[in-house]
Design a protein around this motif. Structure first.
Motif, PDB file in Angstrom:
ATOM      1  N   ASP A  76       0.831  -1.211   0.000  1.00  0.00           N
ATOM      2  CA  ASP A  76       0.000   0.000   0.000  1.00  0.00           C
ATOM      3  C   ASP A  76       0.869   1.268   0.000  1.00  0.00           C
ATOM      4  N   HIS A  77       2.018   1.222   0.690  1.00  0.00           N
ATOM      5  CA  HIS A  77       2.925   2.380   0.669  1.00  0.00           C
ATOM      6  C   HIS A  77       3.449   2.594  -0.747  1.00  0.00           C
ATOM      7  N   ILE A  78       3.868   1.469  -1.339  1.00  0.00           N
ATOM      8  CA  ILE A  78       4.481   1.591  -2.665  1.00  0.00           C
ATOM      9  C   ILE A  78       3.456   2.130  -3.670  1.00  0.00           C
ATOM     10  N   SER A  79       2.229   1.652  -3.560  1.00  0.00           N
ATOM     11  CA  SER A  79       1.238   2.134  -4.533  1.00  0.00           C
ATOM     12  C   SER A  79       0.942   3.621  -4.286  1.00  0.00           C
ATOM     13  N   GLN A  80       0.929   4.033  -3.032  1.00  0.00           N
ATOM     14  CA  GLN A  80       0.724   5.459  -2.721  1.00  0.00           C
ATOM     15  C   GLN A  80       1.873   6.315  -3.305  1.00  0.00           C
ATOM     16  N   ILE A  81       3.093   5.848  -3.130  1.00  0.00           N
ATOM     17  CA  ILE A  81       4.264   6.596  -3.612  1.00  0.00           C
ATOM     18  C   ILE A  81       4.246   6.673  -5.149  1.00  0.00           C
ATOM     19  N   PHE A  82       3.908   5.553  -5.794  1.00  0.00           N
ATOM     20  CA  PHE A  82       3.912   5.561  -7.260  1.00  0.00           C
ATOM     21  C   PHE A  82       2.752   6.371  -7.846  1.00  0.00           C
ATOM     22  N   ASN A  83       1.632   6.422  -7.136  1.00  0.00           N
ATOM     23  CA  ASN A  83       0.540   7.286  -7.604  1.00  0.00           C
ATOM     24  C   ASN A  83       0.994   8.745  -7.620  1.00  0.00           C
ATOM     25  N   LEU A  84       1.721   9.127  -6.564  1.00  0.00           N
ATOM     26  CA  LEU A  84       2.223  10.507  -6.513  1.00  0.00           C
ATOM     27  C   LEU A  84       3.222  10.762  -7.638  1.00  0.00           C
ATOM     28  N   LEU A  85       4.108   9.782  -7.886  1.00  0.00           N
ATOM     29  CA  LEU A  85       5.100   9.945  -8.958  1.00  0.00           C
ATOM     30  C   LEU A  85       4.394  10.144 -10.301  1.00  0.00           C
ATOM     31  N   ALA A  86       3.337   9.359 -10.531  1.00  0.00           N
ATOM     32  CA  ALA A  86       2.599   9.481 -11.800  1.00  0.00           C
ATOM     33  C   ALA A  86       1.947  10.857 -11.865  1.00  0.00           C
ATOM     34  N   ARG A  87       1.365  11.294 -10.741  1.00  0.00           N
ATOM     35  CA  ARG A  87       0.677  12.597 -10.738  1.00  0.00           C
ATOM     36  C   ARG A  87       1.654  13.723 -11.079  1.00  0.00           C
ATOM     37  N   LEU A 127      15.472   9.193  -9.466  1.00  0.00           N
ATOM     38  CA  LEU A 127      14.367   9.820 -10.197  1.00  0.00           C
ATOM     39  C   LEU A 127      14.836  10.838 -11.221  1.00  0.00           C
ATOM     40  N   GLU A 128      14.048  10.937 -12.286  1.00  0.00           N
ATOM     41  CA  GLU A 128      14.277  11.983 -13.278  1.00  0.00           C
ATOM     42  C   GLU A 128      13.051  12.881 -13.272  1.00  0.00           C
ATOM     43  N   ASP A 129      13.283  14.141 -12.939  1.00  0.00           N
ATOM     44  CA  ASP A 129      12.159  15.058 -12.741  1.00  0.00           C
ATOM     45  C   ASP A 129      12.228  16.201 -13.743  1.00  0.00           C
ATOM     46  N   LYS A 130      11.707  15.949 -14.960  1.00  0.00           N
ATOM     47  CA  LYS A 130      11.810  16.951 -16.020  1.00  0.00           C
ATOM     48  C   LYS A 130      10.995  18.198 -15.707  1.00  0.00           C
ATOM     49  N   PHE A 131       9.923  18.023 -14.943  1.00  0.00           N
ATOM     50  CA  PHE A 131       8.998  19.142 -14.762  1.00  0.00           C
ATOM     51  C   PHE A 131       9.195  19.850 -13.419  1.00  0.00           C
ATOM     52  N   ASP A 132      10.263  19.472 -12.701  1.00  0.00           N
ATOM     53  CA  ASP A 132      10.646  20.172 -11.484  1.00  0.00           C
ATOM     54  C   ASP A 132       9.571  20.108 -10.386  1.00  0.00           C
ATOM     55  N   HIS A 133       9.119  18.898 -10.092  1.00  0.00           N
ATOM     56  CA  HIS A 133       8.083  18.726  -9.075  1.00  0.00           C
ATOM     57  C   HIS A 133       8.586  17.980  -7.841  1.00  0.00           C
ATOM     58  N   THR A 134       9.919  17.787  -7.717  1.00  0.00           N
ATOM     59  CA  THR A 134      10.415  16.953  -6.615  1.00  0.00           C
ATOM     60  C   THR A 134      10.017  17.516  -5.251  1.00  0.00           C
ATOM     61  N   ASP A 135      10.086  18.849  -5.090  1.00  0.00           N
ATOM     62  CA  ASP A 135       9.776  19.414  -3.770  1.00  0.00           C
ATOM     63  C   ASP A 135       8.317  19.165  -3.395  1.00  0.00           C
ATOM     64  N   GLU A 136       7.425  19.309  -4.392  1.00  0.00           N
ATOM     65  CA  GLU A 136       6.001  19.039  -4.097  1.00  0.00           C
ATOM     66  C   GLU A 136       5.804  17.558  -3.746  1.00  0.00           C
ATOM     67  N   PHE A 137       6.504  16.698  -4.473  1.00  0.00           N
ATOM     68  CA  PHE A 137       6.410  15.249  -4.218  1.00  0.00           C
ATOM     69  C   PHE A 137       6.874  14.940  -2.785  1.00  0.00           C
ATOM     70  N   LEU A 138       8.008  15.513  -2.401  1.00  0.00           N
ATOM     71  CA  LEU A 138       8.532  15.264  -1.051  1.00  0.00           C
ATOM     72  C   LEU A 138       7.586  15.831   0.003  1.00  0.00           C
ATOM     73  N   GLY A 139       7.000  16.998  -0.317  1.00  0.00           N
ATOM     74  CA  GLY A 139       6.053  17.630   0.614  1.00  0.00           C
ATOM     75  C   GLY A 139       4.888  16.704   0.905  1.00  0.00           C
ATOM     76  N   GLU A 140       4.368  16.067  -0.143  1.00  0.00           N
ATOM     77  CA  GLU A 140       3.210  15.167   0.028  1.00  0.00           C
ATOM     78  C   GLU A 140       3.587  13.939   0.859  1.00  0.00           C
ATOM     79  N   LEU A 141       4.850  13.507   0.749  1.00  0.00           N
ATOM     80  CA  LEU A 141       5.256  12.306   1.486  1.00  0.00           C
ATOM     81  C   LEU A 141       5.521  12.600   2.958  1.00  0.00           C
TER      82      LEU A 141
END
Ligand code: ADP
Ligand code: ASP
Ligand code: MG
Length: 412
Positions: free
Chosen positions: A319-330, A349-363
């Motif tokens: 369930d953690h992994i699916s939550q993390i991958f849903n965020l990555l897809a988003r 990770l490769e973050d072309k659209f510069d969303h890593t900080d938002e991703f980390l924030g959600e986690l």
């Protein structure tokens, strides 16, 4: 029909465009659909225009710079007063008036409307030039043929519609069109992702059931590694579709990763050749059974290494992994490599659209995270165990993953 693709480097200035005509002279231009990219570094420059626009800074100077570069190229190709000069000016006026009228706050939408113009201008200059040199061709607006959804900057091709449009092309005519762009149901421009012109060519090749597709590059073909980054690289003269897909997937930037599947599906022979030495064989990609697989190296830079662990020492479960991958897809963040242990998950990770900080924030609500930015991922395919030690030398290795025929090392 056959499909040719000429990338940015092959049309970066007037002499390069003249060289394209030489390539066509040696290869023939009958029943050919030619896909072209934006000239030189135009795409990067137009990306800067969009950035300035969203930062509410002056973007006009940058537009004028790109316009002047195109006019200079055209001056090297056409007589004064040729109609192409008016056409170039019109495109830049259109970019300017689009930005002035635009009300959309959607960065990706604005990006596609502006950045896609690089291919439009380039294809008009090249089509006009080739017609003058008796390489008779019809200019096509690729947006009337390649239909996508409205995922701006990463359009997903609507294959049935695209095929129906492309089937209307005539096999007895040669065409010049744009790579990288398509359009959505509302006819707004969409782009297929950076470096997507190879993919555009493959889409046309697939829908035309082309006899072959050739992409013309500034290298002799697909090499055992990027010659800009590795010493002692060698040409791979034959590659199976599978090996080429693997190399592109791991990041060998000589072929855009989405290019192979549409070609393999229809068994279309695919060549990667040098526009500087068109008579040389280059690389042929097809149904080869390469017994002896060459060792190949692929370097991916500007990756982020993230370790995600549970706060309470509980296991990283499905369930953690699916939550993390849903965020990555988003956030459209791509996973280049993953490795999990009982209580943590490591992701490169490769973050072309510069969303890593938002991703980390959600986690951060649920997990502890640790990030090392700008790491490098080296992938060695068909690694020779006897010499593998060399890849580990002089590196601070943060993560290692070894499978049957692939070694991957993340380092700083
Ligand atoms: P285009 O002009 O079509 O956009 P690219 O610049 O995208 O061409 O691709 C050509 C470049 O790919 C080469 O200049 C080279 O630096 C790089 N490259 C990366 N990996 C390889 C490889 N394995 N073999 C050859 N070139 C490679
Ligand atoms: N011009 C686009 C880019 O530079 C597409 C391409 O060249 O393939 O990304
Ligand atoms: Mg390119």
């Amino acid at each position: 029909m056959k499909v040719f693709k000429f990338g940015g480097a092959s049309v970066k200035d007037a002499d390069s465009v003249k060289n394209v005509a030489k390539v066509l002279e040696s290869q023939g231009f009958q029943s050919c659909l030619m896909v072209v990219s934006a000239m030189g570094k135009t795409t990067n420059a137009l990306e800067e225009v969009v950035d300035l626009y969203f930062k509410k800074e002056h973007y006009d100077g940058k537009i004028q710079e790109v316009k002047a570069a195109h006019i200079a190229i055209a001056q090297g190709l056409f007589r004064e007063n040729h109609k192409v000069f008016g056409e170039i000016a019109l495109f830049f006026d259109d970019i300017d008036s689009f930005l002035r009228r635009n009300k959309s706050p959607n960065y990706n939408f604005v990006y596609d409307q502006v950045v896609g113009c690089g291919e439009m201008i380039s294809s008009i200059i090249i089509s006009e030039y080739l017609n003058e040199k008796q390489f008779t061709n019809q200019w096509l607006d690729a947006r009337d043929y390649i239909k996508t959804d409205d995922s701006y900057r990463e359009g997903n091709v609507h294959w049935a519609k695209t095929e129906a449009f492309i089937k209307n092309l005539r096999p007895d005519v040669s065409y010049v069109t744009q790579g990288f762009i398509g359009s959505d149901d509302n006819n707004f421009t969409t782009t297929l992702g950076r470096e997507g012109s190879d993919y555009s060519a493959a889409i046309f090749a697939n829908c035309l059931n082309a006899e072959a597709m050739t992409i013309w590059k500034d290298v002799p073909g697909v090499m055992t590694g990027d010659p800009r980054k590795f010493e002692h690289t060698e040409l791979l003269s034959c590659l199976s579709y599978e090996e080429a897909i693997e190399m592109a997937y791991y990041g060998a930037s000589v072929i855009h990763p989405k290019t192979l599947q549409p070609l393999q599906q229809k068994d279309i022979p695919f060549y990667v050749k040098s526009f500087l030495q068109p008579e040389k064989e280059g690389t042929k990609v097809g149904h080869h059974n390469n017994r002896e697989k060459a060792e190949t190296y692929i370097l991916k830079e500007n990756q982020h290494l993230i370790r995600i662990s549970t706060r309470d020492f509980s296991f990283i479960a499905e369930d953690h992994i699916s939550q993390i991958f849903n965020l990555l897809a988003r956030y459209k963040i791509k996973v280049s490599l993953m490795q999990n242990s009982a209580i943590s998950l490591a992701l490169c990770l490769e973050d072309k659209f510069d969303h890593t900080d938002e991703f980390l924030g959600e986690l951060s609500g649920e997990f502890d995270t640790e990030i090392i930015r700008n790491v490098t991922l080296l992938t060695v395919r068909n690694s020779n165990p006897e010499t593998a030690g060399i890849h580990y030398q002089n590196k601070n290795i943060l993560l290692e993953q070894v499978s049957r025929n692939t070694v991957q090392l993340v380092s700083v």
